[in-house]
Write a protein that holds these residues in place. Structure first.
Motif, PDB file in Angstrom:
ATOM      1  N   VAL A 120       0.853  -1.177   0.000  1.00 24.86           N
ATOM      2  CA  VAL A 120       0.000   0.000   0.000  1.00 24.86           C
ATOM      3  C   VAL A 120       0.900   1.241   0.000  1.00 24.86           C
ATOM      4  O   VAL A 120       1.697   1.438   0.920  1.00 24.86           O
ATOM      5  CB  VAL A 120      -0.919   0.017   1.240  1.00 24.86           C
ATOM      6  CG1 VAL A 120      -1.755   1.289   1.268  1.00 24.86           C
ATOM      7  CG2 VAL A 120      -1.787  -1.229   1.280  1.00 24.86           C
ATOM      8  N   ALA A 121       0.788   2.056  -1.042  1.00 27.02           N
ATOM      9  CA  ALA A 121       1.535   3.314  -1.105  1.00 27.02           C
ATOM     10  C   ALA A 121       0.753   4.362  -0.328  1.00 27.02           C
ATOM     11  O   ALA A 121      -0.466   4.492  -0.482  1.00 27.02           O
ATOM     12  CB  ALA A 121       1.715   3.746  -2.553  1.00 27.02           C
ATOM     13  N   ARG A 122       1.472   5.104   0.501  1.00 27.30           N
ATOM     14  CA  ARG A 122       0.814   6.057   1.391  1.00 27.30           C
ATOM     15  C   ARG A 122       1.713   7.267   1.590  1.00 27.30           C
ATOM     16  O   ARG A 122       2.928   7.132   1.650  1.00 27.30           O
ATOM     17  CB  ARG A 122       0.568   5.357   2.728  1.00 27.30           C
ATOM     18  CG  ARG A 122      -0.180   6.143   3.747  1.00 27.30           C
ATOM     19  CD  ARG A 122      -0.464   5.248   4.955  1.00 27.30           C
ATOM     20  NE  ARG A 122      -1.387   5.875   5.854  1.00 27.30           N
ATOM     21  CZ  ARG A 122      -1.143   6.148   7.130  1.00 27.30           C
ATOM     22  NH1 ARG A 122       0.022   5.828   7.660  1.00 27.30           N
ATOM     23  NH2 ARG A 122      -2.041   6.719   7.883  1.00 27.30           N
ATOM     24  N   ARG A 123       1.120   8.438   1.695  1.00 25.64           N
ATOM     25  CA  ARG A 123       1.855   9.646   2.055  1.00 25.64           C
ATOM     26  C   ARG A 123       1.468  10.006   3.491  1.00 25.64           C
ATOM     27  O   ARG A 123       0.310   9.851   3.884  1.00 25.64           O
ATOM     28  CB  ARG A 123       1.496  10.797   1.121  1.00 25.64           C
ATOM     29  CG  ARG A 123       1.955  10.569  -0.307  1.00 25.64           C
ATOM     30  CD  ARG A 123       1.492  11.676  -1.250  1.00 25.64           C
ATOM     31  NE  ARG A 123       1.934  12.989  -0.798  1.00 25.64           N
ATOM     32  CZ  ARG A 123       1.140  14.067  -0.714  1.00 25.64           C
ATOM     33  NH1 ARG A 123      -0.128  13.999  -1.042  1.00 25.64           N
ATOM     34  NH2 ARG A 123       1.624  15.217  -0.304  1.00 25.64           N
ATOM     35  N   ALA A 124       2.446  10.483   4.252  1.00 22.93           N
ATOM     36  CA  ALA A 124       2.178  10.818   5.647  1.00 22.93           C
ATOM     37  C   ALA A 124       2.899  12.102   6.034  1.00 22.93           C
ATOM     38  O   ALA A 124       3.909  12.469   5.444  1.00 22.93           O
ATOM     39  CB  ALA A 124       2.626   9.679   6.567  1.00 22.93           C
ATOM     40  N   ALA A 125       2.351  12.754   7.035  1.00 28.23           N
ATOM     41  CA  ALA A 125       2.969  13.928   7.648  1.00 28.23           C
ATOM     42  C   ALA A 125       3.219  13.603   9.107  1.00 28.23           C
ATOM     43  O   ALA A 125       2.327  13.101   9.798  1.00 28.23           O
ATOM     44  CB  ALA A 125       2.055  15.147   7.514  1.00 28.23           C
ATOM     45  N   ARG A 126       4.428  13.872   9.568  1.00 26.04           N
ATOM     46  CA  ARG A 126       4.796  13.566  10.945  1.00 26.04           C
ATOM     47  C   ARG A 126       5.274  14.850  11.612  1.00 26.04           C
ATOM     48  O   ARG A 126       5.787  15.754  10.949  1.00 26.04           O
ATOM     49  CB  ARG A 126       5.867  12.491  10.977  1.00 26.04           C
ATOM     50  CG  ARG A 126       5.424  11.242  10.192  1.00 26.04           C
ATOM     51  CD  ARG A 126       5.944   9.954  10.741  1.00 26.04           C
ATOM     52  NE  ARG A 126       5.462   9.664  12.078  1.00 26.04           N
ATOM     53  CZ  ARG A 126       4.298   9.044  12.347  1.00 26.04           C
ATOM     54  NH1 ARG A 126       3.498   8.662  11.381  1.00 26.04           N
ATOM     55  NH2 ARG A 126       3.954   8.796  13.586  1.00 26.04           N
ATOM     56  N   VAL A 127       5.103  14.911  12.939  1.00 25.72           N
ATOM     57  CA  VAL A 127       5.474  16.101  13.697  1.00 25.72           C
ATOM     58  C   VAL A 127       6.372  15.699  14.853  1.00 25.72           C
ATOM     59  O   VAL A 127       6.007  14.846  15.662  1.00 25.72           O
ATOM     60  CB  VAL A 127       4.238  16.846  14.250  1.00 25.72           C
ATOM     61  CG1 VAL A 127       4.673  18.131  14.943  1.00 25.72           C
ATOM     62  CG2 VAL A 127       3.234  17.137  13.140  1.00 25.72           C
ATOM     63  N   ILE A 128       7.527  16.326  14.911  1.00 26.08           N
ATOM     64  CA  ILE A 128       8.428  16.172  16.049  1.00 26.08           C
ATOM     65  C   ILE A 128       8.056  17.289  17.009  1.00 26.08           C
ATOM     66  O   ILE A 128       8.252  18.466  16.707  1.00 26.08           O
ATOM     67  CB  ILE A 128       9.904  16.287  15.620  1.00 26.08           C
ATOM     68  CG1 ILE A 128      10.225  15.223  14.559  1.00 26.08           C
ATOM     69  CG2 ILE A 128      10.814  16.173  16.832  1.00 26.08           C
ATOM     70  CD1 ILE A 128      11.552  15.461  13.857  1.00 26.08           C
ATOM     71  N   VAL A 129       7.455  16.929  18.148  1.00 26.26           N
ATOM     72  CA  VAL A 129       7.007  17.895  19.149  1.00 26.26           C
ATOM     73  C   VAL A 129       8.070  17.958  20.241  1.00 26.26           C
ATOM     74  O   VAL A 129       8.364  16.934  20.873  1.00 26.26           O
ATOM     75  CB  VAL A 129       5.645  17.488  19.751  1.00 26.26           C
ATOM     76  CG1 VAL A 129       5.183  18.517  20.783  1.00 26.26           C
ATOM     77  CG2 VAL A 129       4.601  17.305  18.649  1.00 26.26           C
ATOM     78  N   ALA A 189       1.381  20.150   5.504  1.00 26.18           N
ATOM     79  CA  ALA A 189       1.315  20.908   6.767  1.00 26.18           C
ATOM     80  C   ALA A 189      -0.083  20.833   7.376  1.00 26.18           C
ATOM     81  O   ALA A 189      -0.232  20.744   8.598  1.00 26.18           O
ATOM     82  CB  ALA A 189       1.735  22.358   6.548  1.00 26.18           C
ATOM     83  N   ALA A 190      -1.117  20.850   6.532  1.00 26.87           N
ATOM     84  CA  ALA A 190      -2.491  20.724   7.035  1.00 26.87           C
ATOM     85  C   ALA A 190      -2.704  19.346   7.649  1.00 26.87           C
ATOM     86  O   ALA A 190      -3.343  19.212   8.705  1.00 26.87           O
ATOM     87  CB  ALA A 190      -3.494  20.978   5.905  1.00 26.87           C
ATOM     88  N   ALA A 225      -1.531  26.424  13.925  1.00 23.29           N
ATOM     89  CA  ALA A 225      -1.807  26.757  12.531  1.00 23.29           C
ATOM     90  C   ALA A 225      -0.765  26.092  11.639  1.00 23.29           C
ATOM     91  O   ALA A 225       0.400  25.970  12.037  1.00 23.29           O
ATOM     92  CB  ALA A 225      -1.770  28.268  12.345  1.00 23.29           C
ATOM     93  N   PRO A 226      -1.150  25.681  10.426  1.00 23.26           N
ATOM     94  CA  PRO A 226      -0.165  25.091   9.520  1.00 23.26           C
ATOM     95  C   PRO A 226       1.064  25.972   9.319  1.00 23.26           C
ATOM     96  O   PRO A 226       2.189  25.481   9.279  1.00 23.26           O
ATOM     97  CB  PRO A 226      -0.948  24.898   8.216  1.00 23.26           C
ATOM     98  CG  PRO A 226      -2.366  24.724   8.652  1.00 23.26           C
ATOM     99  CD  PRO A 226      -2.499  25.638   9.846  1.00 23.26           C
ATOM    100  N   ALA A 227       0.864  27.284   9.226  1.00 22.41           N
ATOM    101  CA  ALA A 227       1.992  28.196   9.020  1.00 22.41           C
ATOM    102  C   ALA A 227       2.970  28.169  10.190  1.00 22.41           C
ATOM    103  O   ALA A 227       4.164  28.431  10.014  1.00 22.41           O
ATOM    104  CB  ALA A 227       1.486  29.617   8.786  1.00 22.41           C
ATOM    105  N   ALA A 228       2.490  27.826  11.386  1.00 22.03           N
ATOM    106  CA  ALA A 228       3.358  27.783  12.568  1.00 22.03           C
ATOM    107  C   ALA A 228       4.378  26.659  12.476  1.00 22.03           C
ATOM    108  O   ALA A 228       5.410  26.703  13.151  1.00 22.03           O
ATOM    109  CB  ALA A 228       2.520  27.628  13.834  1.00 22.03           C
ATOM    110  N   LEU A 229       4.120  25.659  11.644  1.00 22.80           N
ATOM    111  CA  LEU A 229       5.067  24.552  11.502  1.00 22.80           C
ATOM    112  C   LEU A 229       6.266  24.932  10.638  1.00 22.80           C
ATOM    113  O   LEU A 229       7.318  24.314  10.729  1.00 22.80           O
ATOM    114  CB  LEU A 229       4.388  23.327  10.888  1.00 22.80           C
ATOM    115  CG  LEU A 229       3.334  22.641  11.728  1.00 22.80           C
ATOM    116  CD1 LEU A 229       2.774  21.453  10.971  1.00 22.80           C
ATOM    117  CD2 LEU A 229       3.888  22.213  13.077  1.00 22.80           C
TER     118      LEU A 229
END
Length: 153
Positions: A7-16, A53-54, A69-73
């Motif tokens: 399964v091909a998938r795109r993901a967004a990850r966040v280092i907090v 980012a969203a 907010a997305p812009a904050a990233l």
């Protein structure tokens, strides 16, 4: 499993990262193989038509209750591709990584989806030495090096 079964998938990850320089990590397991236990950052799949980012801020809000907010990233700090089994399927995931710094945060995981509720069993803040000391693997394995390059650890 043949290549067509991946399964091909795109993901967004966040280092907090909190004010003490600790990184938020979630602990979980593969529902199809509960002995396969691991640590990972906040994040998940990018929906069709969604900007990375969203997706990152949506996942951050769902998994932690933290709203930004997305812009904050800002711009992504890293990109990678990983392959892994999960819940009886094999995935090839293209990931975009963002970094957000916060003073502190009490995680509210009430927004986890059904699959996450079945597979995530806790979270904790990792300090500098925790990656080397933890028993279960963490993903991505390059995370400590990435944190050093970003000036976090």
């Amino acid at each position: 499993m043949s290549g067509s079964d991946v399964v091909a998938r795109r993901a967004a990850r966040v280092i907090v990262v909190d004010a003490a320089g600790r990184v938020l990590m979630f602990h979980g397991h593969d529902p199809a193989n509960p002995a396969d236990r691991f640590w990972l950052t906040v994040g998940g799949g990018i929906e069709p038509g969604e900007e990375p980012a969203a997706a990152a801020v949506r996942e951050l809000a769902e998994e932690t209750g933290l709203v930004v907010a997305p812009a904050a990233l800002g711009q992504p700090v890293w990109h990678d591709v990983t392959e892994f089994p999960f819940d009886g399927r094999q995935y090839r995931q293209e990931q975009v990584w963002f970094l957000t710094r916060i003073a502190s945060w009490e995680v509210d995981a009430s927004g986890l989806n059904e699959v996450e509720r079945r597979s995530v069993d806790g979270h904790r803040w990792f300090g500098r030495g925790d990656f080397a000391a933890v028993e279960d693997p963490y993903y991505p394995p390059e995370l400590p090096d990435l944190l050093r390059r970003l000036g976090v650890a």
